[in-house]
Design a protein around this motif. Structure first.
Motif, PDB file in Angstrom:
ATOM      1  N   GLU A 192       0.838  -1.203   0.000  1.00 51.73           N
ATOM      2  CA  GLU A 192       0.000   0.000   0.000  1.00 51.73           C
ATOM      3  C   GLU A 192       0.871   1.251   0.000  1.00 51.73           C
ATOM      4  OE1 GLU A 192      -3.556   2.152   2.618  1.00 51.73           O
ATOM      5  OE2 GLU A 192      -2.658   0.270   3.300  1.00 51.73           O
ATOM      6  N   GLU A 193       1.887   1.263   0.852  1.00 55.98           N
ATOM      7  CA  GLU A 193       2.790   2.417   0.897  1.00 55.98           C
ATOM      8  C   GLU A 193       3.526   2.586  -0.433  1.00 55.98           C
ATOM      9  OE1 GLU A 193       4.098   2.429   5.620  1.00 55.98           O
ATOM     10  OE2 GLU A 193       5.129   1.131   4.191  1.00 55.98           O
ATOM     11  N   ALA A 194       4.007   1.483  -0.975  1.00 59.73           N
ATOM     12  CA  ALA A 194       4.725   1.550  -2.246  1.00 59.73           C
ATOM     13  C   ALA A 194       3.818   2.075  -3.352  1.00 59.73           C
ATOM     14  CB  ALA A 194       5.275   0.180  -2.624  1.00 59.73           C
ATOM     15  N   GLY A 195       2.545   1.706  -3.290  1.00 60.92           N
ATOM     16  CA  GLY A 195       1.603   2.174  -4.293  1.00 60.92           C
ATOM     17  C   GLY A 195       1.427   3.680  -4.263  1.00 60.92           C
ATOM     18  N   LEU A 196       1.459   4.265  -3.070  1.00 59.40           N
ATOM     19  CA  LEU A 196       1.325   5.717  -2.948  1.00 59.40           C
ATOM     20  C   LEU A 196       2.501   6.427  -3.618  1.00 59.40           C
ATOM     21  CD1 LEU A 196       0.143   5.976   0.774  1.00 59.40           C
ATOM     22  CD2 LEU A 196      -1.270   6.171  -1.287  1.00 59.40           C
ATOM     23  N   TRP A 197       3.701   5.887  -3.428  1.00 60.59           N
ATOM     24  CA  TRP A 197       4.883   6.501  -4.023  1.00 60.59           C
ATOM     25  C   TRP A 197       4.954   6.235  -5.523  1.00 60.59           C
ATOM     26  CZ3 TRP A 197       6.840  10.229  -1.467  1.00 60.59           C
ATOM     27  CH2 TRP A 197       6.873  10.210  -0.062  1.00 60.59           C
ATOM     28  N   THR A 198       4.509   5.044  -5.937  1.00 60.78           N
ATOM     29  CA  THR A 198       4.531   4.715  -7.354  1.00 60.78           C
ATOM     30  C   THR A 198       3.550   5.578  -8.142  1.00 60.78           C
ATOM     31  OG1 THR A 198       5.155   2.437  -6.806  1.00 60.78           O
ATOM     32  CG2 THR A 198       4.318   2.824  -9.030  1.00 60.78           C
ATOM     33  N   ALA A 199       2.495   6.030  -7.470  1.00 64.06           N
ATOM     34  CA  ALA A 199       1.552   6.935  -8.128  1.00 64.06           C
ATOM     35  C   ALA A 199       2.220   8.254  -8.494  1.00 64.06           C
ATOM     36  CB  ALA A 199       0.350   7.193  -7.220  1.00 64.06           C
ATOM     37  N   LEU A 200       3.266   8.609  -7.773  1.00 62.36           N
ATOM     38  CA  LEU A 200       4.017   9.831  -8.053  1.00 62.36           C
ATOM     39  C   LEU A 200       5.204   9.567  -8.970  1.00 62.36           C
ATOM     40  CD1 LEU A 200       4.022  11.344  -4.455  1.00 62.36           C
ATOM     41  CD2 LEU A 200       2.725  12.178  -6.415  1.00 62.36           C
ATOM     42  N   ASP A 201       5.861   8.450  -8.745  1.00 67.09           N
ATOM     43  CA  ASP A 201       7.036   8.073  -9.525  1.00 67.09           C
ATOM     44  C   ASP A 201       6.837   6.654 -10.032  1.00 67.09           C
ATOM     45  OD1 ASP A 201       9.461   7.347 -10.579  1.00 67.09           O
ATOM     46  OD2 ASP A 201      10.577   7.460  -8.696  1.00 67.09           O
ATOM     47  N   PRO A 202       6.497   6.485 -11.307  1.00 65.89           N
ATOM     48  CA  PRO A 202       6.248   5.145 -11.829  1.00 65.89           C
ATOM     49  C   PRO A 202       7.469   4.236 -11.788  1.00 65.89           C
ATOM     50  CG  PRO A 202       6.324   6.755 -13.606  1.00 65.89           C
ATOM     51  CD  PRO A 202       6.299   7.535 -12.325  1.00 65.89           C
ATOM     52  N   LEU A 203       8.652   4.826 -11.562  1.00 63.15           N
ATOM     53  CA  LEU A 203       9.874   4.036 -11.483  1.00 63.15           C
ATOM     54  C   LEU A 203      10.266   3.717 -10.044  1.00 63.15           C
ATOM     55  CD1 LEU A 203      11.956   5.870 -14.234  1.00 63.15           C
ATOM     56  CD2 LEU A 203      10.488   3.861 -14.461  1.00 63.15           C
ATOM     57  N   PHE A 204       9.431   4.098  -9.072  1.00 62.29           N
ATOM     58  CA  PHE A 204       9.742   3.818  -7.666  1.00 62.29           C
ATOM     59  C   PHE A 204       9.984   2.339  -7.393  1.00 62.29           C
ATOM     60  CE2 PHE A 204       8.319   2.722  -3.329  1.00 62.29           C
ATOM     61  CZ  PHE A 204       9.297   3.393  -2.616  1.00 62.29           C
ATOM     62  N   PRO A 205       9.300   1.404  -8.053  1.00 63.02           N
ATOM     63  CA  PRO A 205       9.571  -0.016  -7.783  1.00 63.02           C
ATOM     64  C   PRO A 205      11.040  -0.402  -7.942  1.00 63.02           C
ATOM     65  CG  PRO A 205       7.513   0.181  -8.970  1.00 63.02           C
ATOM     66  CD  PRO A 205       8.118   1.562  -8.932  1.00 63.02           C
ATOM     67  N   TYR A 206      11.789   0.298  -8.794  1.00 64.83           N
ATOM     68  CA  TYR A 206      13.219  -0.010  -8.921  1.00 64.83           C
ATOM     69  C   TYR A 206      13.992   0.393  -7.663  1.00 64.83           C
ATOM     70  CZ  TYR A 206      12.614  -0.962 -13.903  1.00 64.83           C
ATOM     71  OH  TYR A 206      12.225  -1.486 -15.108  1.00 64.83           O
TER      72      TYR A 206
END
Length: 298
Positions: free
Chosen positions: A182-196
């Motif tokens: 859930e937390e990662a999803g919030l950041w990925t909504a801002l930066d689509p490359l956050f999963p890396y």
């Protein structure tokens, strides 16, 4: 005579002082002595002179000081000077953007670039945003980033909404922090490359461009494959490093820093950041579509 090469150099001299006091940084509000600053300036000027003479090679340079470099005139001068060298394809620096921006008028904006980080609580939001818009107005290539701490989420959302659409907002996973989906999803909504950035990357035995076409150089000219592997490959100034450059697997178990794992051949990031690896500008951010504000590359 050595064969010409395309070489990316990550330079980090003695400078270790910063004008900010970020709680997540060991160099916060650290002051360098006059002697250390003189040594840093001399080392940087030596490096800049060397780089300027390498007209037989194609160079790209990223300055990654422990402290804040652009508040020092010699870093600004180095970026300007190298930006006008025809054999330098890109010269960039990591910065908190606390410096003035008028010096960029003297640089070649086709070559110079900035990797900027916004640190909430260290500088007024409006001041940072105004500088970012000033950079965009000048036509400077730059990215803007933030550390993915919960207390930074609102600032990151506000910044993403206010930045020009073509400016990439990246999010670095906070060191040692585990993110729920859930937390990662919030950041990925801002930066689509956050999963890396979310998880360290397994790197042991895997092919990496460092040590072959990418090197790390310190103020004495000691060459290593990257900032995170201490084994020496030679010295920049006597040319001994060149014979040591070759494909080689990573000796570390994991790589968890963008300036390291971006060079892993097992990741697609050279394609993702094509033309903007050093300044962390994705290829999509340079196109007409840009980066979607909702978080998707389009």
């Amino acid at each position: 005579m050595s064969a010409p090469m395309d070489l990316t150099i990550l330079y980090r001299g003695p400078l270790a002082s910063c004008d900010y006091d970020c709680p997540y940084c060991p160099f916060a509000k650290r002051r360098d002595s006059t002697e250390r600053l003189r040594a840093d300036r001399a080392a940087l000027e030596r490096f800049t002179g060397w780089a300027g003479r390498q007209s037989g090679d194609r160079l790209s340079v990223l300055f990654t000081p422990w402290g804040e470099g652009l508040v020092r005139s010699w870093y600004r001068g180095a970026l300007v000077a190298l930006s006008h060298q025809p054999h330098v394809g890109r010269v960039a620096i990591q910065t908190n953007l606390s410096c003035r921006t008028d010096w960029l008028a003297d640089a070649d904006l086709g070559t110079v670039a900035l990797w900027c980080t916004y640190h909430p609580g260290q500088t007024p939001y409006e001041r940072f945003l105004a500088k970012a818009h000033r950079l965009a107005g000048l036509g400077v290539r730059f990215s803007v980033g933030i550390v993915g701490l919960p207390e930074h989420l609102d600032d990151a959302r506000r910044l993403r909404a206010a930045l020009p659409g073509h400016v990439y907002l990246w999010v670095n996973a906070a060191e040692g922090r585990t993110y729920t989906d859930e937390e990662a999803g919030l950041w990925t909504a801002l930066d689509p490359l956050f999963p890396y950035s979310r998880h360290p990357h397994r790197s042991a035995g895997l092919p990496c461009r460092t040590g072959e076409s990418v090197i790390s150089v310190d103020g004495d000219g000691t060459v290593r494959r990257c900032h995170f592997v201490r084994a020496e490959l030679g010295n920049l100034y006597d040319g001994s490093y060149r014979a040591a450059l070759s494909p080689r697997p990573c000796p570390l178990a994991v790589c968890d820093c963008h300036i390291g794992y971006v060079h892993l051949e097992t990741l697609p990031l050279y394609d993702v950041f094509a033309g903007g690896v050093l300044e962390r500008v994705p290829a999509a951010a340079s196109g007409s579509g840009g980066l979607g504000r909702a978080g998707g590359l389009r």
